[in-house]
Each structure stands twice: as C-alpha cells, then as structure tokens.
Scaffold this motif. Structure first.
Motif, PDB file in Angstrom:
ATOM      1  N   GLY A 109       0.786  -1.247   0.080  1.00 50.78           N
ATOM      2  CA  GLY A 109      -0.031  -0.112   0.029  1.00 50.78           C
ATOM      3  C   GLY A 109       0.711   1.052   0.106  1.00 50.78           C
ATOM      4  O   GLY A 109       0.222   2.491   0.002  1.00 50.78           O
ATOM      5  N   ASN A 111       2.859   4.600  -1.127  1.00 51.46           N
ATOM      6  CA  ASN A 111       3.189   5.609  -2.375  1.00 51.46           C
ATOM      7  C   ASN A 111       4.570   5.393  -2.564  1.00 51.46           C
ATOM      8  O   ASN A 111       5.340   4.706  -2.138  1.00 51.46           O
ATOM      9  N   ARG A 185       1.967  11.750  -9.553  1.00 48.30           N
ATOM     10  CA  ARG A 185       0.968  12.655  -9.347  1.00 48.30           C
ATOM     11  C   ARG A 185       1.569  14.059  -9.347  1.00 48.30           C
ATOM     12  O   ARG A 185       1.007  15.191  -9.446  1.00 48.30           O
TER      13      ARG A 185
HETATM   14  C1  LIG Z   1      -0.885   7.751  -0.826  1.00 52.55           C
HETATM   15  O1  LIG Z   1      -1.019   9.265  -1.321  1.00 52.55           O
HETATM   16  C2  LIG Z   1      -2.421   9.648  -1.357  1.00 52.55           C
HETATM   17  C3  LIG Z   1      -2.486  10.895  -1.910  1.00 52.55           C
HETATM   18  O2  LIG Z   1      -1.651  11.689  -1.289  1.00 52.55           O
HETATM   19  C4  LIG Z   1      -2.956   9.442   0.137  1.00 52.55           C
HETATM   20  O3  LIG Z   1      -4.308   9.937   0.104  1.00 52.55           O
HETATM   21  C5  LIG Z   1      -2.782   8.012   0.758  1.00 52.55           C
HETATM   22  O4  LIG Z   1      -3.005   8.127   1.867  1.00 52.55           O
HETATM   23  C6  LIG Z   1      -1.434   7.564   0.667  1.00 52.55           C
HETATM   24  N1  LIG Z   1      -1.077   6.246   1.010  1.00 52.55           N
HETATM   25  C7  LIG Z   1      -0.424   5.859   1.940  1.00 52.55           C
HETATM   26  C8  LIG Z   1      -0.370   4.510   2.434  1.00 52.55           C
HETATM   27  O5  LIG Z   1       0.125   6.634   2.713  1.00 52.55           O
END
Ligand SMILES: *[C@@H]1O[C@H](CO)[C@@H](O)[C@H](O)[C@H]1NC(C)=O
Length: 235
Positions: A109, A111, A185
């Motif tokens: 999960g 990013n 992004r």
């Molecule tokens: C990944 O980035 C998105 C956009 O900022 C955010 O909403 C999401 O919570 C992030 N995921 C994690 C696991 O941090």
C-alpha cells in the motif's frame, strides 16, 4: 514566489557564482529563469536519458512476523531500480520483482517517489554540482495491463535500456515479476541555483503535456551536440 527564491539564492551563493554555471538551452536565455514548462521539458529529458533511479517507498506497519526489523515500520527506504521511459505520458516504466523490497512495500500500500538527477557527460563537469537539475516524481505504482504492455512495446523498450533485465521479464523461471508504472501525481523540481533556475512544483498536467519533440530538442547543461540518436532509447 520565484522572485523570493531567486533573491534567497543570490544571497546565499552570491552573483560571483555565475561563471561556475554551465550553459544550457534555457539557462540565461533572455536573461530569465526557465518557465515551469521549460523545466518540465528538462525533467522529461532527464527521465528519458536515465536508466536508473532511486525509488522510495515506506515500510508497512510491523504486523505479521517478518524478517525485517520492527523499527523500520513507517520509515522510507530509497533503493536504486531499473527504469525506462516507454510511455508518452512520462509515467516511468518499472520491472516489478515480487521479491524486491520496493515492490513489496508498494504491494503493501505504500506510495512511491522516484528521484533523478542530471550528471553531464565526462569532460563537461560543472564546478558546482549544486547548479545541476535534480527532481522527484511522486505518486504510486500500478501494474500495466496486457494491452498496455503490447501497445507501448514495453518489453522491447525496456530491453533497449536494460538488455540484462530480460532474464527477469514477466514469465521468467527465476523470479515472479510484472510490468508496472509509476503514476506521476506531482513533480518537485530543483533546477539548480534559485537565481537562474526554477525551484518548485511542476503540475502533473505540465509534466504530461511535454511532447517527444520537445524532449528530443532539449539540451541539458553540459550536454554535447548530439551525434545521431543513439541515446534515444524509447518511443
Ligand atoms: C498515498 O497518497 C495519497 C495521496 O496523497 C494518500 O491519500 C494516501 O493516503 C497515501 N497512502 C499511504 C499508504 O500513505
């Protein structure tokens, strides 16, 4: 905003640094700081010429027993990965090995962000590496669909950049792997010294709007006249 950055940088490095900075297509042109779009073009060219990048992900929470130390949970780790510029949108192409930490974190999960920088060819090293562009693409990893792999000729494109990686292409007998992209992004760009380079965010629409022609014609600091297009890997 840019004016403030320019003034701040001038205060730090001083005007004497001007002689240390290599010429580029955009630097000093009309005695102005490159626009956000011109900066996006330079960034896209750097991506195009890069075979490796530092891909950062974050370790998941320490839930299930695993071989990694518990105190890395929630900490980022930047590892160098093979990349290729195979899609016209500028989303970098990756060969995701299931066994690799970067892709395990993404599957859990996380990013991701990809850090790249420009190193001029030997013989044209600037006095100050701080004058050279570097940037990070932030977003997330996503698998490529079979039709996208075919439409963009991903295996051939990736193999041009990384002939050795054929051994780990999807379907190989050594490691489970898949094609993936970093969906961009946001782009954070540090073009060099703030009194002559743009430093700041590049909107993803700007990143995606860059054309192949613009990337082809862009000349980065210290880049020589091009003899043909040997370095033109993708597209
Ligand atoms: C990944 O980035 C998105 C956009 O900022 C955010 O909403 C999401 O919570 C992030 N995921 C994690 C696991 O941090």
């Amino acid at each position: 905003m840019r004016l403030i950055l320019a003034l701040a940088a001038t205060a730090i490095v001083g005007p004497a640094s001007a002689s240390l900075i290599p010429q580029s297509q955009y630097a000093f042109q009309n005695n102005r700081i490159p626009t956000v779009h011109e900066s996006a073009v330079m960034a896209r060219r750097i991506l195009h010429l890069s075979a490796l990048g530092t891909l950062s992900t974050v370790f998941p929470a320490a839930d299930a027993p695993s071989s990694r130390p518990a105190d890395v949970a929630g900490t980022s780790i930047g590892l160098i990965e093979y990349i290729a510029d195979c899609e016209p949108t500028g989303d970098p192409t990756l060969l995701a090995l299931d066994i690799a930490t970067t892709f395990k974190n993404a599957a859990a999960g996380s990013n991701a962000s990809l850090s790249l920088s420009w190193t001029p060819p030997p013989g044209s090293r600037p006095v100050s590496p701080a004058s050279l562009p570097r940037f990070a693409l932030t977003g997330y990893l996503e698998p490529l669909r079979t039709d996208e792999v075919a439409a963009h000729g991903i295996p051939a494109c990736f193999a041009r950049a990384h002939p050795d990686a054929r051994a780990w292409f999807p379907g190989n007998r050594i490691h489970a792997s898949r094609w993936a992209r970093l969906v961009v992004r946001e782009v954070y760009w540090v073009g060099g010294f703030g009194d002559r380079a743009y430093i700041g965010w590049i909107p993803s629409e700007e990143w995606r709007s860059v054309t192949r022609e613009e990337v082809r014609e862009c000349v980065l600091p210290g880049e020589k006249e091009r003899e043909g297009w040997r370095e033109w890997l993708g597209f």
